[in-house]
Design a protein around this motif. Sequence first.
Motif, mmCIF file in Angstrom:
data_model
loop_
_atom_site.group_PDB
_atom_site.id
_atom_site.type_symbol
_atom_site.label_atom_id
_atom_site.label_comp_id
_atom_site.label_asym_id
_atom_site.label_seq_id
_atom_site.Cartn_x
_atom_site.Cartn_y
_atom_site.Cartn_z
ATOM 1 N N MET A 35 0.827 -1.210 0.000
ATOM 2 C CA MET A 35 0.000 0.000 0.000
ATOM 3 C C MET A 35 0.859 1.258 0.000
ATOM 4 O O MET A 35 0.640 2.185 -0.782
ATOM 5 N N LEU A 39 1.542 4.414 -2.910
ATOM 6 C CA LEU A 39 0.864 5.633 -2.463
ATOM 7 C C LEU A 39 1.855 6.763 -2.213
ATOM 8 O O LEU A 39 1.532 7.933 -2.420
ATOM 9 N N GLY A 166 -3.492 1.154 5.228
ATOM 10 C CA GLY A 166 -4.357 2.274 4.865
ATOM 11 C C GLY A 166 -4.479 3.286 5.981
ATOM 12 O O GLY A 166 -4.419 4.502 5.766
ATOM 13 N N THR A 249 -8.002 4.863 -6.684
ATOM 14 C CA THR A 249 -7.910 6.148 -5.987
ATOM 15 C C THR A 249 -8.219 7.344 -6.880
ATOM 16 O O THR A 249 -8.672 8.377 -6.384
ATOM 17 N N ALA A 256 -7.711 5.940 0.617
ATOM 18 C CA ALA A 256 -6.735 4.911 0.990
ATOM 19 C C ALA A 256 -7.325 3.954 2.024
ATOM 20 O O ALA A 256 -7.052 2.751 2.006
#
Length: 419
Positions: A35, A39, A166, A249, A256
């Motif tokens: 993740m 991100l 997240g 996203t 997220a």
Amino acid sequence: MAIAERIPVLLRERPFRRYWTGQTVSLAGDQISLMALPLAAVLVLGADAAEMGWLKTAELLPALLFNLPLGAWVDRQARRRRAMILADLGRALLLLSLPVAYLLDVLTLGQLYVVAFAVGALTVLFEVCNATLFVALVPTERYVQANSLVNGSRSVAWLAGPAVGGVLVQVLTAPLALLADAVTYLVSAGCLARIRPVEPVPAPVEKGHFTEGLRWVVRDRSMRALFAASGTVQFFNFMFHTLFVLYVTTELGLSAGVLGAVLAAGAVGGLIGAACGGAVVRRIGIGPSLVTGFAGFALPLLLVPAASGPEPLVIGMLFAAEFLSCVAVMLADIAAGSFQMALIPDAIRARVMGAFRTLNHGFRPLGALLGGLLGAALGLQPTLWVATVGTLLAVLWVLPSPLARLRELPERAPVGVHE
């Protein structure tokens, strides 16, 4: 029945329990990075589709470059466990460099590429050694149970990692969330340091030592079919995953936190698949389990590019896709892992696994790169359609092979003998 009697036999044995614990914690950290790293590229550095493709390629390219030479090197070593510990420590240090750079305001995409590549190289070393350590800890008759437990760990990681990742990204920012993964590598190293398995005797260096594993994979009909099917899945699935975070996203507009919850739903499916997979494999056989697993993994993913409408419906389709595909992939992983552990001769195990991972995982950076390029040229949703439909082709490799009809684990093949 006493609680102790409900615990799987292997988890009552301290060496395997420590090995399994380290794997579980480390895999959870990997999911946080799954993740946090993309991100960080998207939210902190503003990466576009092509740059996301290059990032994923940097992460996966070591599988293509290093599996074969490291497999040949590992088969000549007496202390594979020590190499795994050093790989864990190296990965922890590399990941720690990212939050430090972020806090100093010097974080760049170039650094993300370098760290992703170096972590990928150390992961190759760890995994090639891991196959040998596994058979040193587990008797043949427990392979299915051990693979169920290890895949259960992977499912627990899928469950905890994305949800925690997240939250950490939202609270701490993506680069700082990577601190958690660095800590898990330290825990894994500590668990490995506390076991003392009797490792196989190093193989002598003979003519053809470097290429023996590759030749063995290509000549064995069942391994060849498994390689082709797995390679197809890897290629198209990494096209899919290269763009999945960006698609969810940006085009679907989900946060997220919601993305982490969607991936956690897949982890629940994986946990169920791991819990039931061993029993299913024993009931229907290795080959039918592989066919069912490959088909069941691919079909639900079609819901991702098809997702549209009100936000609750979109989220529901994503949840269903992740949940169902992860149930099926556990079945395929348990069957494939048990088959490989049973068939491959100990003397060339690391070389065979290195060759298999070179051929198989080598498709990952190619798929990631093509996904990024197609995503930039065609758009995210059309590329996801190509990726999900392409994944279905894996079943066509297994169906005409002897592997599809295999019921029981095979006898370990002598070196140089192929079906």
